[in-house]
Enzyme design. Structure first.
Site, mmCIF file in Angstrom:
data_model
loop_
_atom_site.group_PDB
_atom_site.id
_atom_site.type_symbol
_atom_site.label_atom_id
_atom_site.label_comp_id
_atom_site.label_asym_id
_atom_site.label_seq_id
_atom_site.Cartn_x
_atom_site.Cartn_y
_atom_site.Cartn_z
ATOM 1 N N HIS A 62 10.545 0.608 -12.407
ATOM 2 C CA HIS A 62 10.714 -0.682 -13.086
ATOM 3 C C HIS A 62 9.625 -1.628 -12.590
ATOM 4 C CE1 HIS A 62 14.648 0.424 -14.647
ATOM 5 N NE2 HIS A 62 15.082 0.696 -13.432
ATOM 6 N N ASP A 78 0.861 -1.188 0.000
ATOM 7 C CA ASP A 78 0.000 0.000 0.000
ATOM 8 C C ASP A 78 0.893 1.232 0.000
ATOM 9 O OD1 ASP A 78 -2.216 1.726 0.146
ATOM 10 O OD2 ASP A 78 -3.376 0.229 1.208
#
Ligand SMILES: *[C@@H]1O[C@H](CO)[C@@H](O)[C@H](O)[C@H]1NC(C)=O
Ligand SMILES: *[C@@H]1O[C@H](CO)[C@@H](O)[C@H](O)[C@H]1NC(C)=O
Ligand SMILES: *[C@@H]1O[C@H](CO)[C@@H](O)[C@H](O)[C@H]1NC(C)=O
Length: 444
Positions: free
Chosen positions: A293, A218
């Site tokens: 990435h 989160d």
């Protein structure tokens, strides 16, 4: 004392690179050495035992009571159990030195360590090994998300929290709520692979958050309303939900926020601004030097966020936002492209600038840019100002030049999950490729 040296010298030479959006000095006014010399309150003298079974709560509360008007509370190296939580109310010129490891054993909600209405405060470890092990997996494995937060600082001024490790919170890890002149740095935060286990949530005025690694699923480092003069830099979201602003509600007031040097790996997004209806504003914010990435979303403005119910109001007005120097890739650019700007139709975004963003999909051979009701410059944004418009999507079928970006060599390969114990990490030596932390890591 973070800017003491600069302030004693000429104000004119304040390095803007460091100062960013801050409005002045952050951190404690008095050094730990001074506090310790005044009075030291070692929890072992107040009934604590480093036996991993005696409740640290009452001894910690007693040590605080003895040192709260000036002094240092010390939790020495060793393993401690904590069954009952402590609210540190109203301290002044005090420090909490946590060199040991606190293991949660109690099951109450709330905040394990709750620092409130404090001025001139510092919480740190001197050896870089101080940690709170929340053992959240014990609750998460049973499907419960209602346990304690690990550390919360509220309505406090002139303080810092640093060189600490927070692991596997039953709920959130670190929260600064309604704080002024605060700082958090040199921290490793590692939680379960689930929503609702936030890394760092902050709201307040003049706060510097830097050199922090977050692993969870989160919030990585998230700014909530109301906030102004916030600088967030050298952040390593090492498999996380990603950084965000929000969720933004009614009467949102956020300005002068600067995110800089944010490395994001395998997260839900690199940066998300999330709302659904609501009112107020976010303005004068910069998101600079982002590397991504393996993430799902990258730049994600979503004023129709489906995970919250629509609030009263025309939408939070977003204006004067700059996104610059974003590099790297994303998991699937055809599904979720590098740019998704979905502004409120009844409050179109203005003056959104996207420059020097070069990213390319890690699978397939095309990616999309999508804009709705957004004005400014770059990619699919419309220039000038104007009315709402439907989402427009453009597709890119060749890799842009300059998209490749460094990786951190130790990117997490497999998530920790939610059902087994999560190991306590050591503090990383760096939080953004090629950038050293602002302060030496304790114990290094
Ligand atoms: C916090 O420090 C500043 C100086 O940097 C000082 O002006 C202010 O009064 C301090 N806050 C409190 C509550 O004492
Ligand atoms: C836009 O925000 C930046 C900070 O991100 C600030 O320096 C600049 O003055 C703002 N521009 C306007 C027109 O307010
Ligand atoms: C990223 O997280 C993984 C798992 O916590 C850890 O092994 C790795 O060292 C972290 N990377 C860095 C650079 O600290």
């Amino acid at each position: 004392m973070r800017f003491a040296n600069f302030l004693l010298g000429a104000i004119a030479v304040l390095p803007t690179a460091v100062f960013g959006q801050l409005s002045g000095k952050v951190g404690p006014s008095t050094s730990v050495a001074t506090k310790t010399a005044k009075k030291t309150c070692n929890v072992l003298n107040y009934g604590a035992k480093a036996d991993k079974s005696t409740d640290l709560g009452p001894p910690l509360a007693s040590a605080f009571a003895a040192c709260k008007t000036g002094g240092t509370v010390v939790v020495p190296s060793g393993n401690y159990a904590m069954k009952t939580w402590v609210t540190f109310e109203g301290g002044k010129a005090w420090a909490l030195q946590l060199d040991g490891v606190i293991y949660r054993t109690g099951t109450a909600g709330g905040n394990m360590l709750f620092i409130r209405n404090t001025n001139d405060f510092e919480m740190f470890s001197s050896n870089g090994k101080g940690a709170i092990q929340g053992n959240g997996y014990e609750l998460h494995a049973q499907g419960s998300r209602s346990g304690a937060r690990l550390l919360r600082v509220e309505k406090s001024q002139n303080f810092s929290v640093h060189d600490l490790i927070l692991v596997d919170a039953p709920a959130f890890h670190l929260v600064f709520s309604t704080c002024t002149n605060g700082e958090a740095y040199n921290m490793a935060i590692r939680g379960g692979d689930w929503g609702g286990l936030d890394g760092v949530d902050i709201w307040g005025d003049n706060i510097w958050i830097h050199d922090i690694m977050v692993t969870n699923k989160d919030e990585c480092v998230t700014v909530k309303s109301p906030s102004k003069n916030i600088l967030i830099e050298n952040i390593y979201c090492n498999w996380s939900g990603g950084c965000a602003m929000g969720s933004l509600g009614v009467d949102t007031a956020i300005s002068k926020v600067h995110y800089k040097n944010i490395y994001t790996w395998k997260s839900n997004q690199m940066m998300m601004i999330k709302s659904n209806g609501g009112s107020g504003y976010v303005e004068d914010v910069t998101f600079e030097n982002f590397i991504g990435h393996g993430n799902a979303y990258s730049l994600d403005i979503d004023q129709y966020w489906s995970s919250m119910s629509k609030l009263e109001g025309n939408g939070v007005q977003l204006s004067n936002m700059t996104f610059k120097n974003w590099k790297g890739g994303m998991a699937n650019g055809a599904q979720r492209g590098p740019i998704k700007v979905a502004c409120a139709d009844s409050a179109p975004c203005t003056d959104i600038k996207i420059t020097d963003l070069s990213m390319w999909t890690e699978t397939g051979s095309k990616q999309i840019y999508s804009c709705r009701s957004g004005y400014g410059s770059g990619f699919c944004l419309k220039s000038g100002t104007g009315k709402s418009y439907a989402a427009t999507t453009s597709t890119q079928t060749a890799a842009p030049t300059g998209h490749s970006a460094a990786s951190m060599k130790d990117d997490l390969k497999t998530a920790f999950g939610t059902t087994v114990s999560i190991p306590i990490p050591t503090l990383p030596a760096s939080y953004y490729p090629g950038v050293a932390p602002h302060s030496k890591i304790a114990g290094s």
